[in-house]
Write a protein that holds these residues in place. Structure first.
Motif, PDB file in Angstrom:
ATOM      1  N   UNK A   1       2.048  -6.820 -14.457  1.00  0.00           N
ATOM      2  CA  UNK A   1       3.731  -5.999 -13.437  1.00  0.00           C
ATOM      3  C   UNK A   1       3.601  -4.586 -13.361  1.00  0.00           C
ATOM      4  N   UNK A   2       4.593  -4.648 -12.219  1.00  0.00           N
ATOM      5  CA  UNK A   2       4.141  -3.219 -11.821  1.00  0.00           C
ATOM      6  C   UNK A   2       5.977  -3.146 -11.180  1.00  0.00           C
ATOM      7  N   UNK A   3       5.944  -2.146  -9.654  1.00  0.00           N
ATOM      8  CA  UNK A   3       6.807  -1.130  -9.817  1.00  0.00           C
ATOM      9  C   UNK A   3       7.060  -2.087  -8.033  1.00  0.00           C
ATOM     10  N   UNK A   4       8.129  -3.055  -8.262  1.00  0.00           N
ATOM     11  CA  UNK A   4       8.743  -3.527  -6.635  1.00  0.00           C
ATOM     12  C   UNK A   4       8.304  -3.193  -5.117  1.00  0.00           C
ATOM     13  N   UNK A   5       9.311  -1.860  -5.506  1.00  0.00           N
ATOM     14  CA  UNK A   5       8.918  -0.664  -4.052  1.00  0.00           C
ATOM     15  C   UNK A   5       8.044  -0.607  -3.482  1.00  0.00           C
ATOM     16  N   UNK A   6       7.198  -0.952  -4.518  1.00  0.00           N
ATOM     17  CA  UNK A   6       5.356  -0.305  -3.884  1.00  0.00           C
ATOM     18  C   UNK A   6       5.270  -1.426  -3.715  1.00  0.00           C
ATOM     19  N   UNK A   7       5.619  -2.264  -3.816  1.00  0.00           N
ATOM     20  CA  UNK A   7       4.594  -3.974  -3.466  1.00  0.00           C
ATOM     21  C   UNK A   7       5.226  -4.482  -2.266  1.00  0.00           C
ATOM     22  N   UNK A   8       7.131  -3.621  -2.111  1.00  0.00           N
ATOM     23  CA  UNK A   8       7.296  -3.983  -0.673  1.00  0.00           C
ATOM     24  C   UNK A   8       7.355  -2.639   0.074  1.00  0.00           C
ATOM     25  N   UNK A   9       6.782  -1.571   0.649  1.00  0.00           N
ATOM     26  CA  UNK A   9       6.724  -0.387   0.684  1.00  0.00           C
ATOM     27  C   UNK A   9       4.920  -1.270   1.368  1.00  0.00           C
ATOM     28  N   UNK A  10       3.521  -1.877   0.785  1.00  0.00           N
ATOM     29  CA  UNK A  10       2.617  -2.324   1.166  1.00  0.00           C
ATOM     30  C   UNK A  10       3.016  -3.871   2.020  1.00  0.00           C
ATOM     31  N   UNK A  11       4.104  -4.348   1.767  1.00  0.00           N
ATOM     32  CA  UNK A  11       4.161  -5.366   2.184  1.00  0.00           C
ATOM     33  C   UNK A  11       4.570  -4.670   4.565  1.00  0.00           C
ATOM     34  N   UNK A  12       4.963  -3.608   3.879  1.00  0.00           N
ATOM     35  CA  UNK A  12       5.956  -3.436   5.126  1.00  0.00           C
ATOM     36  C   UNK A  12       4.576  -2.939   5.953  1.00  0.00           C
ATOM     37  N   UNK A  13       3.659  -1.340   5.484  1.00  0.00           N
ATOM     38  CA  UNK A  13       2.867  -1.160   6.408  1.00  0.00           C
ATOM     39  C   UNK A  13       1.677  -2.251   6.583  1.00  0.00           C
ATOM     40  N   UNK A  14       1.970  -3.504   6.199  1.00  0.00           N
ATOM     41  CA  UNK A  14       0.599  -4.876   6.576  1.00  0.00           C
ATOM     42  C   UNK A  14      -0.106  -4.697   5.985  1.00  0.00           C
ATOM     43  N   UNK A  15      -0.285  -3.608   4.156  1.00  0.00           N
ATOM     44  CA  UNK A  15      -1.430  -3.996   3.127  1.00  0.00           C
ATOM     45  C   UNK A  15      -1.456  -5.316   2.448  1.00  0.00           C
ATOM     46  N   UNK A  16      -2.381  -6.000   2.644  1.00  0.00           N
ATOM     47  CA  UNK A  16      -2.731  -6.732   1.515  1.00  0.00           C
ATOM     48  C   UNK A  16      -3.097  -6.126  -0.096  1.00  0.00           C
ATOM     49  N   UNK A  17      -1.908  -7.570  -0.883  1.00  0.00           N
ATOM     50  CA  UNK A  17      -2.076  -6.655  -1.766  1.00  0.00           C
ATOM     51  C   UNK A  17      -2.769  -7.500  -3.219  1.00  0.00           C
ATOM     52  N   UNK A  18      -3.743  -6.936  -4.018  1.00  0.00           N
ATOM     53  CA  UNK A  18      -4.412  -8.199  -4.583  1.00  0.00           C
ATOM     54  C   UNK A  18      -3.816  -7.923  -6.162  1.00  0.00           C
ATOM     55  N   UNK A  19      -2.964  -9.056  -6.732  1.00  0.00           N
ATOM     56  CA  UNK A  19      -2.217  -8.242  -8.405  1.00  0.00           C
ATOM     57  C   UNK A  19      -3.150  -9.072  -9.471  1.00  0.00           C
ATOM     58  N   UNK A  20      -2.811  -7.597 -10.334  1.00  0.00           N
ATOM     59  CA  UNK A  20      -4.090  -7.871 -11.190  1.00  0.00           C
ATOM     60  C   UNK A  20      -3.250  -7.876 -12.892  1.00  0.00           C
ATOM     61  N   UNK A  21      -3.306  -9.110 -13.220  1.00  0.00           N
ATOM     62  CA  UNK A  21      -2.772  -8.640 -14.943  1.00  0.00           C
ATOM     63  C   UNK A  21      -3.134  -7.512 -15.838  1.00  0.00           C
ATOM     64  N   UNK A  22      -2.178  -6.865 -16.144  1.00  0.00           N
ATOM     65  CA  UNK A  22      -2.637  -5.907 -17.124  1.00  0.00           C
ATOM     66  C   UNK A  22      -3.061  -6.279 -18.363  1.00  0.00           C
ATOM     67  N   UNK A  23      -3.681  -6.222 -19.640  1.00  0.00           N
ATOM     68  CA  UNK A  23      -3.457  -6.548 -20.351  1.00  0.00           C
ATOM     69  C   UNK A  23      -2.598  -5.038 -21.715  1.00  0.00           C
ATOM     70  N   UNK A  24      -2.869  -5.586 -22.818  1.00  0.00           N
ATOM     71  CA  UNK A  24      -2.387  -4.708 -23.864  1.00  0.00           C
ATOM     72  C   UNK A  24      -3.403  -2.821 -23.630  1.00  0.00           C
ATOM     73  N   UNK A  25      -3.810  -3.267 -22.677  1.00  0.00           N
ATOM     74  CA  UNK A  25      -4.439  -1.728 -22.714  1.00  0.00           C
ATOM     75  C   UNK A  25      -4.692  -0.890 -21.704  1.00  0.00           C
ATOM     76  N   UNK A  26      -3.544  -2.056 -20.461  1.00  0.00           N
ATOM     77  CA  UNK A  26      -3.136  -1.336 -19.232  1.00  0.00           C
ATOM     78  C   UNK A  26      -4.572  -2.335 -18.140  1.00  0.00           C
ATOM     79  N   UNK A  27      -4.827  -1.869 -16.819  1.00  0.00           N
ATOM     80  CA  UNK A  27      -5.005  -2.462 -15.961  1.00  0.00           C
ATOM     81  C   UNK A  27      -6.645  -2.797 -16.107  1.00  0.00           C
ATOM     82  N   UNK A  28      -7.717  -3.859 -16.239  1.00  0.00           N
ATOM     83  CA  UNK A  28      -9.668  -4.137 -16.617  1.00  0.00           C
ATOM     84  C   UNK A  28     -10.138  -4.122 -15.469  1.00  0.00           C
TER      85      UNK A  28
ATOM     86  N   UNK B   1       6.953  -8.891 -11.902  1.00  0.00           N
ATOM     87  CA  UNK B   1       5.847  -9.452 -11.655  1.00  0.00           C
ATOM     88  C   UNK B   1       5.862 -10.640 -10.549  1.00  0.00           C
ATOM     89  N   UNK B   2       5.156 -10.571 -10.530  1.00  0.00           N
ATOM     90  CA  UNK B   2       4.966 -11.503  -9.589  1.00  0.00           C
ATOM     91  C   UNK B   2       3.636 -13.136  -9.555  1.00  0.00           C
TER      92      UNK B   2
END
Lengths: 482, 482
Positions: free
Chosen positions: A211-238, A442-443
């Motif tokens: 999961x992450x911050x929905x607004x940040x994904x919205x901003x990336x979408x608005x500026x045309x940046x593609x988003x590659x989502x990575x599910x975090x685990x109990x230590x965060x992003x791997x 989450x997405x």
């Protein structure tokens, strides 16, 4: 003169001085002025008894001769709209019964102030903010503004504020940077725009936590940046799970949003190595790390990297007040020319009004005093909330969080069998509670289930009441098989 | 205690309270604290003679026992770093000659304030701004902020400011709108983003005037809107020349930017008919119409359309100060739901700090008084500039402009034979003059040639000196065949 009269006076002056007469029009200027004055009296505002400006003053304002104004005034005196009082001037006549104000267009009533509902996250306690001290800082900065505040503004923001932020980051976040590397923004969404439009260019891919911050994904979408989502685990992003050569990774290593997970050093090193390998940028969004109650925080990721390929994002919205709309970027030296180009082109969106005040507020030590006070307050509020929810320990994982302004309580299996986090937050909203569902951040499929409970902006009574309502609700949910 | 001592005191406190000890680390907390205190004294700041916080206070701040702090203090006293004064507490020792501050990382000196160079356009005179009055409005708004300022902010901005703007538009621009239709922005570039991202969606085409405002084209480019340029003539944009079914037209009908041309009523009606035919929006950018010195202004285009398919853009950057970063949109009722969705999603970028102050500044009448004062000042400055340039009348078309803050003087044929407007502005920049070339506002081929001369921010002496330099320069250019 009463305040109401003063206000009508000023309104009449404003309306009169804004009149514009057509010098090329066939109707004489005096006839135009007479007609304009007559319409004004019929416009619906009650000007009866209000003094008119001296004919000399109005003539100057309207760029007409004084004779024109005197002629128009005389005409309206003869019609009974105006009257003269010797020695005091010309006034709008009172008791003009045929001047019935027209029916006003219906105006929706102004919105009543919206209070924050219990458990709204990301909001600081504002009643403990030192408003008087702060307002004096603002007043002092602008009563006799320095030349720098009136000249060409630096598109990176007010220099003394950038110095104060640099000192703050050194003391609180072990981030060693120069004031020259700091760009003042209006907040995180502008900061992401600067990074993705100004540094990376169009059609790039950003690695983003899920999961992450929905607004940040919205901003990336608005500026045309593609988003590659990575599910975090109990230590965060791997970094080992990033299977895309992204040009940037946006992370919250100090305190993952919204779970609060802190990324351990090994993961940070792996992420920096990934960035090195792919010539990618790391964007470190550090949104409330100053509120740490216990334990040893790792230094900022950007500090670990010595700001070589990391950009650090901070904001005063949570530390002080969202009303400021002041955030900042710390930019590696190599990106300063791009930042200069972008900011000179599009201009800063951050208001200059709060900037000198915030700088002196920080320099005076008042900021650090406030942070420490809030740290103590929030620590107490968090333990209070957790103890008030103790009865739900079989339904929610209520581990204390060593920092932040909210807790993210995972739904235990028992509760997950009967409901979802979204069903709970929907039902809670009807009871006047504003929690967020972890899964709504989450997405990717099969999102983790949990409740995001903000405690910072609510006193112990409010938290107790909210906890009672929530406990009752969870009890109902756990007794209903879905 | 002197101010410098107070500042060192506060710096030491900040540094100490920000210390974070690792409760899980193998080194004892006392050893960690001792080491941290020692490093602090060696960090380069001169803390000699500064009092340390009471052990009880520091223990509470660091979440360690008081014994730990007392132990660390005692160790440093025995090492000679600290000393005790009975009854006053523990102090950093003075004269520690071995504590040589390390060499400071070289810091670029802060930028000196950048003054505006003569003829810079779009800048208001700020030395005549009523700073003391303004700063009191800000102070009053925030010393005891109303509940509305601390609660959930309306994403459209502070309601009383929107009411004040609605009243201003009614009086000055004949635009009848409700406060509910007004959205506060951080300025025109955010306003264009809201319109093109929030109302029109991606990959739309906007009809844009040529010449026009380069920043606006940059913003459209950044948000992915296509631009269909239409060359204006002596009456501004002609709808008959739009040969593309654009979804919006962005126009400056009151005062074309930068030529100052006012669009006549027939052209306005034709443009509205075009918009009706293509179901397109009209975006009216009205940036300095309040500064009108003579003649009869047409009401705003949005007013003519009764805000059916027109959006009106205004800003306080030119009327008051660019430091505010406050502008606004007036939105047709039909677009209010889209505006609500967009602003709730992305949030407002306009700082709330200036908004209540600006509202009361406007309500008090101080705003109208200031506008009138500046109107008189700018009118005088414009005629002064034109008379100072009278010697160049064979090279430049120096017709007075009935409004605004700059004149756009076309190059006469004689001068066009020997040079270009860009060559003149480049040469002028080397002489310390910041004029703009009219052609630099164009993208289409064969742009018109002219000089954009801002006069608003410069007093008569500065304008005279600038005019002298410019006259000399133009004389040189007209004597050199290219």
């Amino acid at each position: 003169m009463s305040n109401i009269q003063k206000k009508e006076q000023s309104n009449l002056d404003v309306a009169l001085f804004a009149l514009l007469l057509d010098h090329s029009h066939s109707a004489s200027l005096q006839a135009q002025l007479t007609e304009a004055l007559r319409s004004l009296l019929l416009s619906g505002s009650d000007y009866s008894g209000t003094r008119l400006p001296a004919s000399r003053v109005l003539a100057q304002e309207l760029s007409v001769s004084r004779t024109t104004v005197v002629g128009a005034y005389d005409q309206l005196i003869s019609e009974g709209y105006f009257k003269t009082m010797v020695g005091s001037g010309t006034f709008v006549a009172e008791n003009l019964p045929h001047l019935v104000p027209p029916v006003q267009k219906s105006v929706a009533p102004p919105e009543t102030p919206q209070a924050w509902l219990p458990f709204h996250s990301g909001v600081p306690e504002q009643t403990l903010f030192p408003h008087r001290v702060w307002s004096r800082h603002v007043e002092r900065a602008w009563a006799r503004p320095s030349d720098g505040l009136l000249g060409r503004a630096d598109p990176f923001g007010w220099y003394p504020l950038r110095q104060a932020i640099s000192a703050h980051l050194k003391a609180w976040r072990k981030l060693d940077c120069q004031a020259e590397q700091i760009v003042i923004t209006s907040g995180a969404s502008e900061a992401f725009e600067i990074i993705f439009r100004g540094f990376l260019g169009p059609k790039q891919t950003a690695v983003v936590e899920d999961p992450g911050w929905p607004l940040m994904r919205d901003v990336l979408d608005a500026v045309g940046t593609k988003v590659h989502l990575v599910r975090i685990d109990q230590h965060g992003l791997d970094a080992a799970r990033i299977n895309h050569p992204g040009s940037a990774a946006i992370v919250t290593p100090s305190r993952h949003y919204p779970t609060g997970i802190s990324m351990p050093l090994s993961r940070r090193m792996a992420l920096l190595a990934w960035a090195e390998r792919h010539d990618a940028l790391i964007v470190e969004d550090d949104y409330d790390s100053e509120f740490r109650y216990q334990g040893h925080p790792l230094p900022s990721l950007a500090g670990l990297d010595s700001l070589k390929r990391s950009i650090y994002l901070g904001s005063f919205s949570k530390l002080l007040s969202p009303a400021l709309r002041i955030g900042y970027l710390v930019v590696p030296d190599s990106l300063l020319p791009s930042a200069q180009r972008y900011m000179s082109r599009f201009g800063s969106r951050a208001s200059l009004i709060p900037q000198p005040a915030l700088a002196s507020f920080m320099d005076s030590g008042a900021f650090a005093v406030h942070l420490r006070r809030m740290r103590r307050t929030y620590a107490k509020r968090q333990s209070h909330l957790i103890s008030e929810l103790a009865g739900c320990a079989d339904l929610l994982d209520l581990s204390p969080d060593p920092s932040g302004m909210h807790i993210c309580a995972a739904l235990r299996l028992k509760l997950q069998k009967t409901t979802t986090d979204k069903a709970i937050t929907d039902a809670a909203f009807k009871e006047g509670l504003h929690l967020k569902a972890l899964s709504s951040h989450s997405v990717l499929p099969d999102p983790p289930q949990g409740l995001v409970l903000g405690y910072a902006a609510f006193n112990e009574t409010e938290l107790s009441q909210g906890a009672q309502k929530l406990s009752r609700l969870l009890g109902q949910f756990s007794n209903t098989l879905r």
